[in-house]
Write a protein that holds these residues in place. Structure first.
Motif, PDB file in Angstrom:
ATOM      1  N   LEU A 251     -25.682  16.358 -25.363  1.00  0.00           N
ATOM      2  CA  LEU A 251     -26.132  17.304 -24.327  1.00  0.00           C
ATOM      3  C   LEU A 251     -27.301  16.719 -23.523  1.00  0.00           C
ATOM      4  CD1 LEU A 251     -25.932  20.639 -26.400  1.00  0.00           C
ATOM      5  CD2 LEU A 251     -24.381  19.927 -24.570  1.00  0.00           C
ATOM      6  N   VAL A 252     -28.236  16.074 -24.224  1.00  0.00           N
ATOM      7  CA  VAL A 252     -29.411  15.495 -23.553  1.00  0.00           C
ATOM      8  C   VAL A 252     -28.994  14.329 -22.653  1.00  0.00           C
ATOM      9  CG1 VAL A 252     -31.518  14.141 -23.983  1.00  0.00           C
ATOM     10  CG2 VAL A 252     -31.106  16.266 -25.259  1.00  0.00           C
ATOM     11  N   GLU A 253     -28.143  13.466 -23.173  1.00  0.00           N
ATOM     12  CA  GLU A 253     -27.731  12.275 -22.425  1.00  0.00           C
ATOM     13  C   GLU A 253     -27.032  12.660 -21.107  1.00  0.00           C
ATOM     14  OE1 GLU A 253     -28.813   9.482 -23.551  1.00  0.00           O
ATOM     15  OE2 GLU A 253     -28.008   8.513 -21.744  1.00  0.00           O
ATOM     16  N   LYS A 254     -26.100  13.633 -21.189  1.00  0.00           N
ATOM     17  CA  LYS A 254     -25.347  14.028 -19.992  1.00  0.00           C
ATOM     18  C   LYS A 254     -26.257  14.726 -18.975  1.00  0.00           C
ATOM     19  CE  LYS A 254     -21.096  13.200 -21.744  1.00  0.00           C
ATOM     20  NZ  LYS A 254     -19.848  12.746 -21.191  1.00  0.00           N
ATOM     21  N   THR A 255     -27.169  15.538 -19.471  1.00  0.00           N
ATOM     22  CA  THR A 255     -28.067  16.244 -18.556  1.00  0.00           C
ATOM     23  C   THR A 255     -29.010  15.243 -17.880  1.00  0.00           C
ATOM     24  OG1 THR A 255     -27.962  18.126 -20.066  1.00  0.00           O
ATOM     25  CG2 THR A 255     -29.643  18.223 -18.364  1.00  0.00           C
ATOM     26  N   ALA A 256     -29.493  14.278 -18.652  1.00  0.00           N
ATOM     27  CA  ALA A 256     -30.379  13.248 -18.085  1.00  0.00           C
ATOM     28  C   ALA A 256     -29.617  12.439 -17.030  1.00  0.00           C
ATOM     29  CB  ALA A 256     -30.901  12.338 -19.192  1.00  0.00           C
ATOM     30  N   ARG A 257     -28.342  12.181 -17.290  1.00  0.00           N
ATOM     31  CA  ARG A 257     -27.518  11.442 -16.313  1.00  0.00           C
ATOM     32  C   ARG A 257     -27.397  12.249 -15.018  1.00  0.00           C
ATOM     33  NH1 ARG A 257     -22.680  10.170 -19.263  1.00  0.00           N
ATOM     34  NH2 ARG A 257     -23.973   8.484 -20.046  1.00  0.00           N
ATOM     35  N   ALA A 258     -27.187  13.570 -15.163  1.00  0.00           N
ATOM     36  CA  ALA A 258     -27.057  14.424 -13.976  1.00  0.00           C
ATOM     37  C   ALA A 258     -28.364  14.444 -13.183  1.00  0.00           C
ATOM     38  CB  ALA A 258     -26.665  15.841 -14.394  1.00  0.00           C
ATOM     39  N   VAL A 259     -29.495  14.484 -13.884  1.00  0.00           N
ATOM     40  CA  VAL A 259     -30.802  14.480 -13.212  1.00  0.00           C
ATOM     41  C   VAL A 259     -31.001  13.150 -12.472  1.00  0.00           C
ATOM     42  CG1 VAL A 259     -33.307  14.404 -13.637  1.00  0.00           C
ATOM     43  CG2 VAL A 259     -31.905  16.182 -14.723  1.00  0.00           C
ATOM     44  N   ALA A 260     -30.649  12.063 -13.133  1.00  0.00           N
ATOM     45  CA  ALA A 260     -30.813  10.741 -12.505  1.00  0.00           C
ATOM     46  C   ALA A 260     -29.923  10.625 -11.271  1.00  0.00           C
ATOM     47  CB  ALA A 260     -30.477   9.647 -13.512  1.00  0.00           C
ATOM     48  N   ASP A 261     -28.674  11.081 -11.375  1.00  0.00           N
ATOM     49  CA  ASP A 261     -27.722  10.917 -10.275  1.00  0.00           C
ATOM     50  C   ASP A 261     -28.003  11.837  -9.086  1.00  0.00           C
ATOM     51  OD1 ASP A 261     -26.582   9.078 -11.889  1.00  0.00           O
ATOM     52  OD2 ASP A 261     -24.761  10.209 -12.354  1.00  0.00           O
ATOM     53  N   THR A 262     -28.560  13.026  -9.358  1.00  0.00           N
ATOM     54  CA  THR A 262     -28.818  13.974  -8.265  1.00  0.00           C
ATOM     55  C   THR A 262     -30.238  13.841  -7.717  1.00  0.00           C
ATOM     56  OG1 THR A 262     -29.547  15.664  -9.840  1.00  0.00           O
ATOM     57  CG2 THR A 262     -27.237  15.747  -9.160  1.00  0.00           C
ATOM     58  N   GLY A 263     -31.135  13.259  -8.522  1.00  0.00           N
ATOM     59  CA  GLY A 263     -32.527  13.132  -8.096  1.00  0.00           C
ATOM     60  C   GLY A 263     -33.304  14.443  -8.180  1.00  0.00           C
ATOM     61  N   ARG A 264     -32.738  15.447  -8.850  1.00  0.00           N
ATOM     62  CA  ARG A 264     -33.453  16.729  -8.996  1.00  0.00           C
ATOM     63  C   ARG A 264     -34.684  16.547  -9.875  1.00  0.00           C
ATOM     64  NH1 ARG A 264     -30.997  18.341  -4.705  1.00  0.00           N
ATOM     65  NH2 ARG A 264     -28.900  19.146  -4.970  1.00  0.00           N
ATOM     66  N   THR A 265     -35.677  17.381  -9.644  1.00  0.00           N
ATOM     67  CA  THR A 265     -36.907  17.258 -10.430  1.00  0.00           C
ATOM     68  C   THR A 265     -37.086  18.435 -11.395  1.00  0.00           C
ATOM     69  OG1 THR A 265     -38.112  18.248  -8.597  1.00  0.00           O
ATOM     70  CG2 THR A 265     -38.138  15.848  -8.738  1.00  0.00           C
ATOM     71  N   THR A 266     -36.074  19.306 -11.449  1.00  0.00           N
ATOM     72  CA  THR A 266     -36.087  20.397 -12.424  1.00  0.00           C
ATOM     73  C   THR A 266     -34.732  20.450 -13.121  1.00  0.00           C
ATOM     74  OG1 THR A 266     -37.569  21.698 -11.016  1.00  0.00           O
ATOM     75  CG2 THR A 266     -36.383  22.905 -12.724  1.00  0.00           C
ATOM     76  N   ALA A 267     -34.779  20.671 -14.436  1.00  0.00           N
ATOM     77  CA  ALA A 267     -33.545  20.887 -15.198  1.00  0.00           C
ATOM     78  C   ALA A 267     -33.718  22.164 -15.995  1.00  0.00           C
ATOM     79  CB  ALA A 267     -33.270  19.718 -16.141  1.00  0.00           C
ATOM     80  N   MET A 268     -32.718  23.044 -15.962  1.00  0.00           N
ATOM     81  CA  MET A 268     -32.812  24.261 -16.777  1.00  0.00           C
ATOM     82  C   MET A 268     -31.697  24.266 -17.817  1.00  0.00           C
ATOM     83  SD  MET A 268     -30.341  26.888 -16.364  1.00  0.00           S
ATOM     84  CE  MET A 268     -31.116  28.473 -16.454  1.00  0.00           C
ATOM     85  N   ILE A 269     -31.999  24.870 -18.965  1.00  0.00           N
ATOM     86  CA  ILE A 269     -30.971  25.069 -19.981  1.00  0.00           C
ATOM     87  C   ILE A 269     -30.771  26.572 -20.088  1.00  0.00           C
ATOM     88  CG2 ILE A 269     -30.164  24.412 -22.286  1.00  0.00           C
ATOM     89  CD1 ILE A 269     -32.566  22.594 -22.573  1.00  0.00           C
ATOM     90  N   GLY A 270     -29.526  27.019 -20.036  1.00  0.00           N
ATOM     91  CA  GLY A 270     -29.231  28.442 -20.125  1.00  0.00           C
ATOM     92  C   GLY A 270     -28.091  28.728 -21.078  1.00  0.00           C
ATOM     93  N   GLY A 271     -27.949  30.005 -21.471  1.00  0.00           N
ATOM     94  CA  GLY A 271     -26.918  30.398 -22.430  1.00  0.00           C
ATOM     95  C   GLY A 271     -27.491  30.443 -23.835  1.00  0.00           C
ATOM     96  N   GLY A 272     -26.727  30.996 -24.761  1.00  0.00           N
ATOM     97  CA  GLY A 272     -27.224  31.206 -26.133  1.00  0.00           C
ATOM     98  C   GLY A 272     -27.752  29.952 -26.800  1.00  0.00           C
TER      99      GLY A 272
END
Ligand code: KG4
Ligand code: ZN
Length: 352
Positions: A251-272
């Motif tokens: 989960l961490v690796e894929k989210t970090a990849r998405a942050v790197a590829d989009t250049g976003r400076t915020t990441a949120m985790i949602g759901g149970g």
């Protein structure tokens, strides 16, 4: 701008929930939140749809009345009603939806059908009204696992989703293998803390590339290890730890990849599964210096009506309305999904 009171209702699965959200000058303030978790499913090791509907039917009235009482308002002071229309169990959704429609019709107030996952996306806003898109969102619940680029509210680019089990489902199934009660996510996290990290090296499915997830192979690997264990009681902690390390790393690796590829400076985790503190800490550590990680409190991450009110309020403020023909749905893409995975056009919950 005048202040408004929005009633939120959520009955998509096994929580009966109602909330009052006050919108003042566009700023949301949670006035009350009542969540009744149905205990009846525990002995069955999963949610029994028919029992869920009956429980919702029994409790929806008192739950809504309690939310109004805690907020110190009466029905006549409501300005809108937001209700989960799906995805979820049709019978369970129907109870909340019919109740909401009855209220909207009787009170002559606007009604808005909310997509459950859009609710999860809005949850952190209840505690941090400054949270604004764009951000990367990892939605991890019992029924869904999606990685989204939230370009704006109502504009969701689907980067990837699970090919088989949802992350929460994997937690629950592994929990069952380890003899834990359903839902087992929190108990698996706790058990994993007691386990040794290097004892079991489970697979990290699809970790190398892309944004798609797959957890069924990991679950099967745990099943095999459980069967091979000569003393399950002694090995439970180590098995939980092995599973936990594997799923968090993916989960961490894929989210970090998405942050790197989009250049976003915020990441949120949602759901149970966002209640998992090990996951939040690992992602925060991984993104240190790159992006801040936003996670709502546990009671706002598991299913609740406050997040439904927040998402609904945003759409109501824009003038969107559902009419009384609104039907529940068991699955549908998020409204405003930009790039679906070939699963049809985004659903519209509101009338033109
Ligand atoms: O969002 P949610 O309340 O319901 C759905 O929309 O599915 O998510 C429930 C899921 C369950 O699978 C539960 O085991 C999981 O969230 N969960 C956790 C934790 N707390 C709840 N999973 C991992 N770690 C936790 N601490
Ligand atoms: Zn949910």
């Amino acid at each position: 701008m005048a202040s408004r009171n929005i009633l939120g209702i959520e009955t998509s699965c096994d929580e009966t929930s109602a909330a009052i959200l006050r919108i003042d000058e566009g700023q949301p303030a949670l006035r009350s939140l009542v969540i009744l978790s149905q205990d009846i499913h525990r002995v069955f090791g999963g949610v029994v749809p028919e029992l869920a509907s009956r429980e919702h039917l029994r409790t929806i009235g008192p739950v809504v009345e309690r939310a109004l009482a805690e907020a110190g308002i009466g029905l006549s002071q409501l300005d809108g009603i937001a209700v989960t229309a799906g995805p979820g169990l049709i019978g369970a959704l129907l109870v909340g939806l019919m109740y909401a429609k009855g209220l909207a019709f009787g009170l002559e107030k606007p009604l808005l059908g909310v997509h459950h996952l859009e609710g999860h996306l809005f949850a952190p806003v209840l505690e941090d009204p400054t949270l604004e898109p764009p951000f990367v969102a990892l939605l991890v619940s019992g029924g869904h696992t999606q990685l989204l680029d939230v370009e704006g509210w109502g504009r969701y680019r689907l980067l990837g989703e699970t090919q088989d089990d949802a992350a929460g489902e994997a937690f629950d199934k592994v929990g069952t293998l380890l003899g834990l009660d359903y839902p087992a996510g929190a108990a698996v996290e706790k058990l994993a803390r007691e386990g040794k990290p290097d004892r079991y090296d489970f697979p990290r499915p699809m970790i190398r590339e892309g944004y798609a997830f797959s957890f069924s192979g990991l679950k099967t690997a745990v099943l095999r290890a459980v069967r091979a264990s000569p003393d399950l009681e002694a090995d439970r902690g180590d098995l939980a730890r092995g599973f936990h390390d594997a799923i968090v790393e993916v989960l961490v690796e894929k989210t970090a990849r998405a942050v790197a590829d989009t250049g976003r400076t915020t990441a949120m985790i949602g759901g149970g599964v966002a209640c998992n503190r090990t996951l939040a800490a690992a992602l925060t550590e991984r993104l240190r210096g790159t992006a801040r990680v936003v996670v709502a409190s546990p009671r706002l991450n598991t299913d609740n009506a406050a997040m439904i009110a927040a998402a609904g309020a945003w759409r109501l403020e824009r003038g969107e309305r559902s009419d009384l023909s609104l039907e529940p749905f068991d699955s549908a893409p998020l409204p405003g999904l930009i790039h679906g995975l070939g699963r049809g056009r985004p659903i519209t919950l509101t009338s033109p």
